[in-house]
Write an enzyme that holds these catalytic residues in place. Structure first.
Site, PDB file in Angstrom:
ATOM      1  N   THR A   1      19.276  -4.635  17.100  1.00  0.00           N
ATOM      2  CA  THR A   1      19.058  -3.177  16.797  1.00  0.00           C
ATOM      3  C   THR A   1      18.019  -2.609  18.171  1.00  0.00           C
ATOM      4  O   THR A   1      17.211  -3.439  18.200  1.00  0.00           O
ATOM      5  CB  THR A   1      18.818  -2.653  15.570  1.00  0.00           C
ATOM      6  OG1 THR A   1      17.212  -3.325  15.269  1.00  0.00           O
ATOM      7  CG2 THR A   1      19.735  -3.310  14.547  1.00  0.00           C
TER       8      THR A   1
ATOM      9  N   THR B   1      14.966  -4.234  20.169  1.00  0.00           N
ATOM     10  CA  THR B   1      15.174  -5.769  20.352  1.00  0.00           C
ATOM     11  C   THR B   1      16.700  -5.899  21.108  1.00  0.00           C
ATOM     12  O   THR B   1      16.566  -6.998  21.720  1.00  0.00           O
ATOM     13  CB  THR B   1      15.314  -6.303  18.631  1.00  0.00           C
ATOM     14  OG1 THR B   1      14.289  -6.007  18.083  1.00  0.00           O
ATOM     15  CG2 THR B   1      15.465  -7.869  18.811  1.00  0.00           C
TER      16      THR B   1
ATOM     17  N   ARG C   1      14.590   5.392  11.239  1.00  0.00           N
ATOM     18  CA  ARG C   1      14.208   5.025   9.953  1.00  0.00           C
ATOM     19  C   ARG C   1      15.383   4.247   9.167  1.00  0.00           C
ATOM     20  O   ARG C   1      15.007   3.263   8.332  1.00  0.00           O
ATOM     21  CB  ARG C   1      13.804   6.154   9.167  1.00  0.00           C
ATOM     22  CG  ARG C   1      12.312   6.633   9.218  1.00  0.00           C
ATOM     23  CD  ARG C   1      11.973   7.808   8.157  1.00  0.00           C
ATOM     24  NE  ARG C   1      10.498   8.014   8.440  1.00  0.00           N
ATOM     25  CZ  ARG C   1       9.891   8.884   7.428  1.00  0.00           C
ATOM     26  NH1 ARG C   1      10.770   9.234   6.317  1.00  0.00           N
ATOM     27  NH2 ARG C   1       8.721   8.881   7.279  1.00  0.00           N
ATOM     28  N   VAL C   2      16.404   4.343   9.746  1.00  0.00           N
ATOM     29  CA  VAL C   2      17.870   3.939   8.899  1.00  0.00           C
ATOM     30  C   VAL C   2      18.356   3.090  10.320  1.00  0.00           C
ATOM     31  O   VAL C   2      19.180   3.906  10.981  1.00  0.00           O
ATOM     32  CB  VAL C   2      18.607   4.648   8.321  1.00  0.00           C
ATOM     33  CG1 VAL C   2      19.732   3.682   7.595  1.00  0.00           C
ATOM     34  CG2 VAL C   2      17.656   5.287   7.091  1.00  0.00           C
ATOM     35  N   LYS C   3      18.504   1.745  10.232  1.00  0.00           N
ATOM     36  CA  LYS C   3      19.301   1.038  11.111  1.00  0.00           C
ATOM     37  C   LYS C   3      20.203  -0.114  10.677  1.00  0.00           C
ATOM     38  O   LYS C   3      21.470  -0.158  10.775  1.00  0.00           O
ATOM     39  CB  LYS C   3      18.310   0.434  12.571  1.00  0.00           C
ATOM     40  CG  LYS C   3      17.429   1.464  13.134  1.00  0.00           C
ATOM     41  CD  LYS C   3      16.847   0.884  14.343  1.00  0.00           C
ATOM     42  CE  LYS C   3      15.626   0.092  13.720  1.00  0.00           C
ATOM     43  NZ  LYS C   3      14.449   0.820  13.411  1.00  0.00           N
TER      44      LYS C   3
ATOM     45  N   ILE D   1      10.810  -0.352   6.096  1.00  0.00           N
ATOM     46  CA  ILE D   1      11.746  -0.304   5.156  1.00  0.00           C
ATOM     47  C   ILE D   1      12.927  -1.365   5.220  1.00  0.00           C
ATOM     48  O   ILE D   1      13.042  -2.550   4.668  1.00  0.00           O
ATOM     49  CB  ILE D   1      12.562   1.055   5.053  1.00  0.00           C
ATOM     50  CG1 ILE D   1      11.222   1.925   4.977  1.00  0.00           C
ATOM     51  CG2 ILE D   1      13.318   0.914   3.704  1.00  0.00           C
ATOM     52  CD1 ILE D   1      10.325   1.770   3.661  1.00  0.00           C
TER      53      ILE D   1
ATOM     54  N   LYS E   1      15.921 -14.512  -0.428  1.00  0.00           N
ATOM     55  CA  LYS E   1      16.632 -14.927  -1.780  1.00  0.00           C
ATOM     56  C   LYS E   1      17.728 -15.615  -1.723  1.00  0.00           C
ATOM     57  O   LYS E   1      18.075 -16.436  -2.421  1.00  0.00           O
ATOM     58  CB  LYS E   1      17.120 -13.587  -2.361  1.00  0.00           C
ATOM     59  CG  LYS E   1      17.859 -13.529  -3.495  1.00  0.00           C
ATOM     60  CD  LYS E   1      18.246 -12.226  -4.178  1.00  0.00           C
ATOM     61  CE  LYS E   1      19.237 -12.557  -5.466  1.00  0.00           C
ATOM     62  NZ  LYS E   1      19.658 -11.178  -5.875  1.00  0.00           N
TER      63      LYS E   1
ATOM     64  N   HIS F   1     -29.125 -23.672  -1.128  1.00  0.00           N
ATOM     65  CA  HIS F   1     -28.614 -23.365  -2.372  1.00  0.00           C
ATOM     66  C   HIS F   1     -28.586 -22.009  -2.457  1.00  0.00           C
ATOM     67  O   HIS F   1     -28.914 -21.409  -3.739  1.00  0.00           O
ATOM     68  CB  HIS F   1     -29.428 -24.176  -3.488  1.00  0.00           C
ATOM     69  CG  HIS F   1     -29.312 -25.739  -3.499  1.00  0.00           C
ATOM     70  ND1 HIS F   1     -27.942 -26.619  -3.140  1.00  0.00           N
ATOM     71  CD2 HIS F   1     -30.393 -26.550  -3.385  1.00  0.00           C
ATOM     72  CE1 HIS F   1     -28.537 -27.693  -3.017  1.00  0.00           C
ATOM     73  NE2 HIS F   1     -29.892 -27.752  -2.825  1.00  0.00           N
TER      74      HIS F   1
ATOM     75  N   ASP G   1     -47.947  -8.595 -18.545  1.00  0.00           N
ATOM     76  CA  ASP G   1     -48.393 -10.097 -18.319  1.00  0.00           C
ATOM     77  C   ASP G   1     -48.160 -10.677 -16.714  1.00  0.00           C
ATOM     78  O   ASP G   1     -49.115 -11.359 -16.465  1.00  0.00           O
ATOM     79  CB  ASP G   1     -47.673 -11.218 -19.402  1.00  0.00           C
ATOM     80  CG  ASP G   1     -46.329 -10.770 -19.475  1.00  0.00           C
ATOM     81  OD1 ASP G   1     -45.761 -10.015 -18.666  1.00  0.00           O
ATOM     82  OD2 ASP G   1     -45.548 -11.168 -20.216  1.00  0.00           O
TER      83      ASP G   1
END
Length: 510
Positions: free
Chosen positions: A37, A40, A67-69, A129, A140, A272, A464
């Site tokens: 897309t 790229t 935004r939507v590809k 997104i 997955k 320490h 003290d």
């Protein structure tokens, strides 16, 4: 797992093109169909390599300003289908969905955009997104699909497909799935923390992708790791790998020396997590000499840190001491060469970076989170509680001691004179014990306590401590105040010509 599958197709949609060309060429040489897309796709086309635009698969152009590809059933169906599932196989054929075997994604640089100080709208536009959805889907379905989720994994993937000629096992795909969920969880954590900057949501989310195993933890029978970008803080010039305990001491050293940033040459020696030596002088060589004098016994095997360049003159003295780590903003060429004469001695250049403003530590079955103590007591903070007014020289010593008290384990008492640590009482259950420990230590190393200054990390509930201090020769005291019995200590000081100032700020360090 040994279910090997030949890569026949790949979807590539990345932000960073660095290192992508050899991957694309290798996939093309193996006859892999490449889908892509936007930028790229153009990158691949410009290489003279055939690429199938995602729009040709979905019959939809890139919309809403990009935004939507890739958010389309034909794309996600090609990724999420189960290749051994009869129903999925039938639907893939019915809806003319192409199989996708590899997904290569590099997300929009959200964290870098935030760090750059970009506008709010620019930051929002860098919330990926489509890319994050592709990563989750491919990871997955690792049983059938391999997901490359970051430019950091390009080389590993290239080596894998080159060595195996594109025939990858389920073990290979599962390895990359783990990397993918690491990428996606870290990305979402960064976004959440951006939106939760004011802690409206009572939730703690931590993610650090730079992890390194240490030789062991505090003791040899304990495993240890460090998570963080060590190289952003230091430039390591020489020496062995730092241990768990080294890192704790180095952290304490950096926090302490930052109190003296921009001041006259100051040198500290820590052991320490506590300073056993600290001095401020006209030269860094003299500062080191006087810091070492406070406790040359404890300095053995310690961590050394300076607030200015370490030159050859000071390096010649340091070189005679066995020490684990030496830290400075810079080392002269001659000093570095000399100090590298001990092969295990660690030399670190402290870079000028901003540290986190939050402190986090494990507690019970959870975490304790707090703001770091960034208050440094200054002359303008002081209230003189006694009729005896401290001189300018006494105030300098009191503030010097106060800075050190802030970075010493409670209960603590610091004794100082002429901007030199004489002794400290650290980690005691009683402030009287801390004071007696400090006095004994100062006397052991033949320091004259007459005219010395005393700093306490918290108030004196009884007179003290000031009485013991006065009897040892100490004639000025700095403390936060706040006890309902403050007046008892004030009265004693007034009766015995001891100057006392109060800061109003407690500096416990547990």
């Amino acid at each position: 797992m040994s279910d090997s599958k030949q890569i026949k197709s790949a979807l590539i949609s990345v932000f960073s093109k660095d290192g992508l060309e050899p991957i694309v060429r290798e996939l093309d040489a193996q006859g892999v169909i490449i889908y892509s897309t936007g930028g790229t796709e153009k990158f691949i086309t410009d290489l003279g390599i055939k690429v199938v635009p995602v729009e040709d698969v979905t019959s939809y152009p890139s919309i809403l300003g990009g935004r939507v590809k890739t958010l389309h059933p034909k794309v996600f169906g090609g990724i999420l289908n189960r290749q051994n599932h009869d129903g999925d196989i039938k639907e893939m054929k019915d809806f003319d969905i192409p199989q996708i075997d590899v997904v290569i994604v590099d997300l929009y640089p959200f964290e870098k955009t935030v760090a750059s100080g970009a506008s709010h709208q620019d930051i929002i536009e860098k919330i990926d997104i489509g890319g994050i959805s592709l990563i989750r889907a491919a990871a997955k379905n690792f049983a059938d699909v391999l997901c490359v989720s970051s430019v950091n994994d390009y080389k590993l993937f290239l080596d894998l497909i080159t060595d195996k000629k594109g025939l990858l096992t389920e073990d290979d795909r599962k390895l990359f799935a783990g990397k993918a969920f690491n990428t996606s969880s870290h990305y979402d954590t960064a976004i959440f923390n951006f939106f939760n900057a004011n802690n409206e949501n009572s939730a703690l989310k931590l993610s650090e992708t730079n992890g390194k195993s240490l030789r062991y933890g505090e003791n040899p029978h304990q495993k240890g790791s460090f998570y963080g970008d060590f190289d952003a803080v230091f430039t390591k010039l020489h020496g062995k790998e730092l241990s768990y305990n080294n890192l704790l001491d180095v952290d304490a050293a950096v926090n302490l020396i930052n109190e003296f940033k921009g001041d006259a040459p100051t040198f500290a020696i820590l052991k320490h997590n506590n300073a056993c030596g600290l001095a401020q002088r006209e030269t860094i060589k003299q500062a080191y000499t006087d810091a070492l004098a406070a406790d040359p016994v404890s300095a053995f095997g310690g961590v050394l840190i300076a607030n200015t360049e370490i030159d050859l003159a000071s390096a010649e003295d340091i070189h005679t001491l066995f020490c684990e780590v030496v830290i400075a903003p810079s080392f002269s060429k001659e000093a570095q060469t000399l100090l590298q004469g001990k092969k295990n001695r660690i030399l670190l250049v402290l870079n000028d970076i901003e540290f986190s403003k939050t402190s986090i530590r494990t507690c019970l079955n959870g975490f304790l989170v707090q703001d770091k103590d960034f208050i440094t007591d200054a002359k303008s903070d002081l209230t003189t509680a006694t009729t005896t007014i401290p001189s300018d020289a006494q105030i300098d010593d009191l503030l010097f001691a106060s800075k050190l008290s802030k970075h010493t384990k409670s209960n603590t008492i610091i004794l100082a004179k002429n901007k030199q640590l004489l002794a400290s009482g650290t980690g005691q259950t009683s402030r009287v014990d801390a004071l007696n420990q400090a006095i004994h230590k100062a006397q052991t190393f033949k320091f004259d306590l007459n005219g010395a200054a005393m700093a306490s990390d918290a108030f004196f509930p009884f007179p003290d401590c000031v009485e013991i201090a006065k009897n040892a020769g100490i004639n000025s005291v700095i403390q936060p105040g706040g006890s309902i019995k403050d007046q008892l200590s004030i009265d004693y000081c007034n009766q015995n010509n001891v100057a006392m100032v109060m800061t109003g700020t407690r500096h416990f360090k547990h």
